[in-house]
Design a protein around this motif. Sequence first.
Motif, mmCIF file in Angstrom:
data_model
loop_
_atom_site.group_PDB
_atom_site.id
_atom_site.type_symbol
_atom_site.label_atom_id
_atom_site.label_comp_id
_atom_site.label_asym_id
_atom_site.label_seq_id
_atom_site.Cartn_x
_atom_site.Cartn_y
_atom_site.Cartn_z
ATOM 1 N N LYS A 175 0.828 -1.206 0.000
ATOM 2 C CA LYS A 175 0.000 0.000 0.000
ATOM 3 C C LYS A 175 0.860 1.253 0.000
ATOM 4 O O LYS A 175 0.603 2.204 -0.749
ATOM 5 N N MET A 193 2.307 1.825 -3.416
ATOM 6 C CA MET A 193 1.313 2.356 -4.343
ATOM 7 C C MET A 193 1.011 3.822 -4.051
ATOM 8 O O MET A 193 0.848 4.630 -4.976
ATOM 9 N N PHE A 194 0.918 4.154 -2.772
ATOM 10 C CA PHE A 194 0.671 5.544 -2.399
ATOM 11 C C PHE A 194 1.790 6.444 -2.918
ATOM 12 O O PHE A 194 1.536 7.511 -3.495
ATOM 13 N N PRO A 230 -10.323 0.872 -1.870
ATOM 14 C CA PRO A 230 -9.138 1.469 -1.252
ATOM 15 C C PRO A 230 -9.434 2.000 0.135
ATOM 16 O O PRO A 230 -10.578 2.330 0.464
ATOM 17 N N THR A 263 -6.235 6.443 2.686
ATOM 18 C CA THR A 263 -4.940 6.939 2.206
ATOM 19 C C THR A 263 -4.861 6.866 0.689
ATOM 20 O O THR A 263 -4.536 7.846 0.007
ATOM 21 N N ILE A 264 -5.153 5.690 0.130
ATOM 22 C CA ILE A 264 -5.078 5.509 -1.321
ATOM 23 C C ILE A 264 -6.175 6.288 -2.029
ATOM 24 O O ILE A 264 -5.938 6.891 -3.090
ATOM 25 N N MET A 276 -6.478 -3.778 -5.270
ATOM 26 C CA MET A 276 -6.578 -2.422 -4.723
ATOM 27 C C MET A 276 -7.681 -2.415 -3.671
ATOM 28 O O MET A 276 -8.745 -1.808 -3.843
ATOM 29 N N PHE A 324 -4.177 -5.022 1.355
ATOM 30 C CA PHE A 324 -3.228 -4.114 1.999
ATOM 31 C C PHE A 324 -2.812 -4.588 3.382
ATOM 32 O O PHE A 324 -1.675 -4.360 3.796
#
Length: 486
Positions: A323, A326-327, A346, A349-350, A422, A427
């Motif tokens: 995660k 990806m962020f 998500p 955050t995402i 996702m 995550f």
Amino acid sequence: MIKIFDFISLKPSILLFLNIGLVFIIIFLGRHKSPKSTLMWAMVMTLIPIVGFILYLLLGQDYKKRKMFKLKEEEDYFLSSITNYQANFMESGKFLGNNEKTKEYYDLIRLNLNSDESFYTDDNKIDIFFQGKTKFESLLNDIDNAESSIDIQYYIFKSDLIGSELIRRLENKQAQGVKVRLLYDGVGGRFLKKHDLDKLKELGADVEIFFPNLIRRFNLRLNYRNHRKLVIIDNKIGYIGGFNVGDEYLGLDKNFGFWRDTHIRVEGSAVAGIKFRFLKDFNYASKKTDPRAESFSRPSKTAGNSGIQIITSGPDTKYENIKNMMFKMITSAKDRVVIQTPYFIPDDTILDAIKTASVSGVDVSIMIPKNPDHPFVLWASLSYLGEVIASGAKAYLYDEGFMHCKMLLVDEYLSTIGSANMDIRSFSLNFESNALIFDDDVNQKLYNQFLEDVKNSEELTLEKYESRNKLVKIKESFSRLLSPIL
């Protein structure tokens, strides 16, 4: 003496106080978790007294997480010498890698080095598969040509046509003296017939189950599943991506139809990163704890020039590494962000990163399957898609069959492919593995395939989304409340 009807009249109040006590227990146990997750479980307990607490024990507790982290932590020192060297090398201002573009992403590489001990290599050759037929043809061919070792790890492994054929090939290689190790998940492999592996074991192969079922085909431990799909052959060839082992991944299941997925074959030093991950999981399942029995050497000749880090996360890692990766990728985007995932759920955050990128003028596109394998997941995904569409992003519903690929690409250089969806489960609750790729050619191939997929998709515009009926809105609202456990 209390009569029976007096006891019955008292029972609801007793249950009420018992349930209140259990709610406080959930709040106490969740004091280090996300408040939203704890609040969701408290709500479930309120709506479904007592039964809600049982569901929490099955889906929400984390005593296994703490135990597993302690066991895995004892092994993690093995990679520290490699990662510390790379981190110190970068801190000294020296250039890591052969491509100047990579230097723009030193902060991303450092993040993965520091949080996951994910060392960087840039001598890799990558082949990409978008269909099961080509992926399994390549895999079976590599297995047939194996000379010393075959290590296989899948979440789902079935005793159908492709599963039986794969087992037969493994039997042949084990009989020839090639060391075969097979690891599959207790839930994902619950339909694998035990006798199908008897010959493979008799020949000397090591077969292990990750979190095996206490009762066949029934497993109460629904969290902390090993969702990875890894293969390592002769320590020279590695596979990582979204395909499991089952006929549906070849498009042979009439309910799913054509199966669209993404998987890669790797040659180069990154194969060691895949192998280290396999060893940790296999050693845990087999109750072995020392990965140093395996030796690795840098390939004698360069296979290619693609940069790769193998990123892993799960209940055994201190941080939500995939995660966080990806962020970092999304927030670094300047031109485009493309996401393909079967489940788009998500966390905050995402979600904020995606909406911020979109509002900032980055071209954001997200694709999910139009025909899902889990309806609650689709309704929750649509709820989140509505938010990102409102921020200016594009959303597509893939309609050629089922889309299972887990892919994120940023601008024209960064890409990640692996097992992580996702969603919140990938995550934080499942064991996942992704390849982070630094290569403009790989990025372009993935983007070209995405454009082909768009031709077989329906765009979900803001106008279409806002015109949905009340029943769909209710389904979305209810499913979104369940997001932390979907």
